[in-house]
Scaffold this active site. Structure first.
Site, PDB file in Angstrom:
ATOM      1  N   LYS A  53       0.849  -1.201   0.000  1.00  0.00           N
ATOM      2  CA  LYS A  53       0.000   0.000   0.000  1.00  0.00           C
ATOM      3  C   LYS A  53       0.883   1.249   0.000  1.00  0.00           C
ATOM      4  O   LYS A  53       0.611   2.211  -0.718  1.00  0.00           O
ATOM      5  CB  LYS A  53      -0.930  -0.011   1.229  1.00  0.00           C
ATOM      6  CG  LYS A  53      -2.032  -1.053   1.099  1.00  0.00           C
ATOM      7  CD  LYS A  53      -2.799  -1.264   2.392  1.00  0.00           C
ATOM      8  CE  LYS A  53      -3.761  -2.444   2.225  1.00  0.00           C
ATOM      9  NZ  LYS A  53      -4.487  -2.774   3.459  1.00  0.00           N
ATOM     10  N   GLN A  97      -4.529  -1.576   9.611  1.00  0.00           N
ATOM     11  CA  GLN A  97      -4.390  -2.886   8.992  1.00  0.00           C
ATOM     12  C   GLN A  97      -4.964  -3.959   9.914  1.00  0.00           C
ATOM     13  O   GLN A  97      -4.586  -4.047  11.081  1.00  0.00           O
ATOM     14  CB  GLN A  97      -2.899  -3.163   8.690  1.00  0.00           C
ATOM     15  CG  GLN A  97      -2.654  -4.438   7.915  1.00  0.00           C
ATOM     16  CD  GLN A  97      -3.254  -4.393   6.514  1.00  0.00           C
ATOM     17  OE1 GLN A  97      -3.140  -3.407   5.801  1.00  0.00           O
ATOM     18  NE2 GLN A  97      -3.912  -5.478   6.119  1.00  0.00           N
ATOM     19  N   ASP A 120     -11.045   2.858   3.905  1.00  0.00           N
ATOM     20  CA  ASP A 120     -11.368   1.436   3.734  1.00  0.00           C
ATOM     21  C   ASP A 120     -12.890   1.219   3.644  1.00  0.00           C
ATOM     22  O   ASP A 120     -13.343   0.144   3.250  1.00  0.00           O
ATOM     23  CB  ASP A 120     -10.820   0.615   4.918  1.00  0.00           C
ATOM     24  CG  ASP A 120      -9.492  -0.066   4.599  1.00  0.00           C
ATOM     25  OD1 ASP A 120      -9.193  -0.248   3.401  1.00  0.00           O
ATOM     26  OD2 ASP A 120      -8.759  -0.419   5.547  1.00  0.00           O
TER      27      ASP A 120
END
Ligand code: NAP
Length: 288
Positions: A53, A97, A120
């Protein structure tokens, strides 16, 4: 019939070129999009995802801020950091994460992220937005699937869609996003009895269960579109999806490979969401 193999790497590369151009426009206005990536512990798979990422951010000119905590970090430390990042003007997206160590409440962490920086798309506000068709940030993996379908010119309206897998991050938002585009959607999960009686009806079959060879040719209608989200590592080290790719090739009209299908799109949509957030902050209407 031989299926067209949907090249997620190529679609993703084209989208990243466009995202880079949007970043350049923002920079001309004095805004550099910024993404904060928070990792707790040293899960090796998570470390690879985080690295990817961050590399992808650099590729398109997004600034990334990485925050690492030890596995025994107190949840309050992470919640305090999120509160600080929520207020920072240089941070347009915040990503934690997953998974998190057991002392964390994932739900508490996700709800602490400002809905305006939830790139997200896991905050309840954004999940609710999906239900009513007014999402701020669509979750990255299903968003990537929609982009692949659009890129291939595959019509969604009026189609029978079957989604195999009902997780909060893939299956459920996928079903909602396709329903929003006027498909007739059916969701299957581990307790579905006789999976094939549903999959055989699909014009578009999206599989996200995490089981190799779950979808066999006899379970799929001739000419169907098969989108394989699954990622499974076989004992011989080979990476495969949930569908019998070779078996389905002669029967279906489109299919995504694993690797090289949906996977590359997920990170690309994270970049797209981060840029959209920076655009909103700069008063530019984001392109969806
Ligand atoms: P998950 O949270 O484990 O959810 C799996 C879903 O599949 C659950 O709803 C489960 O049903 C259902 N399921 C399991 N076995 C099934 C079966 N035999 N028949 C029908 N449904 C079944 O997984 P996830 O996070 O959604 O991920 C799914 C897969 O996609 C994994 O392989 C993951 O690695 C991959 N993935 C890929 C990407 C990407 O970027 N390409 C991103 C995220 C995930 P229940 O709800 O009844 O348990």
């Amino acid at each position: 019939m031989t299926a067209k193999i949907i090249n997620g790497v190529a679609v993703s590369a084209a989208m990243r070129t466009e995202i880079r151009q949007r970043v350049d426009v923002l920079k001309q206005r004095g805004v550099t999009p910024g993404l904060a990536v928070i990792m707790v512990g040293a899960n090796p798979a998570s470390a690879v995802y985080v690295r990817n990422k961050i590399r992808a951010c650099a590729e398109v000119g997004i600034q990334s801020f990485r925050y690492d905590f030890p596995a025994d970090a107190s949840p309050q430390q992470v919640l305090d950091l999120i509160a600080e990042l929520n207020a920072r003007a240089d941070t347009h997206g915040i990503l934690v994460q997953l998974p998190l160590p057991p002392q964390f409440s994932i739900s508490e962490v996700l709800q602490t992220i400002s809905a305006d920086k939830d790139v997200d798309g896991f905050h309840l506000y954004n999940v609710g937005g999906l239900v009513v068709g007014d999402t701020v940030f669509p979750p990255c993996t299903p968003y990537g699937v929609v982009k692949l379908l659009e890129h291939e010119g595959i019509e969604i309206e009026g189609k029978n869609v079957v989604v195999v897998g009902a997780s909060n991050i893939v299956g459920k938002p996928m079903a909602l996003m396709l329903m929003q585009r006027d498909a007739t959607v059916c969701i299957c999960h581990a307790k579905t009895r006789d999976l094939a009686q549903f999959t055989i009806l699909a014009d578009i079959l999206v599989v996200a269960a995490g089981h190799p060879n779950l979808i066999l040719p006899q379970m799929v209608k001739t000419g169907a579109v098969v989108i394989d989200v699954g990622i499974n590592r076989l004992p011989n080290g080979k990476l495969v999806g949930d569908a019998d790719f070779e078996g389905l090739l002669p029967k279906v009209s489109y299919i995504t490979p694993v690797p090289g299908g949906v996977g590359p799109m997920t990170v690309t949509m994270l970049l797209a969401n981060t840029v959209a957030s920076a655009e909103r902050a700069a008063g530019i209407a984001p392109k969806h």
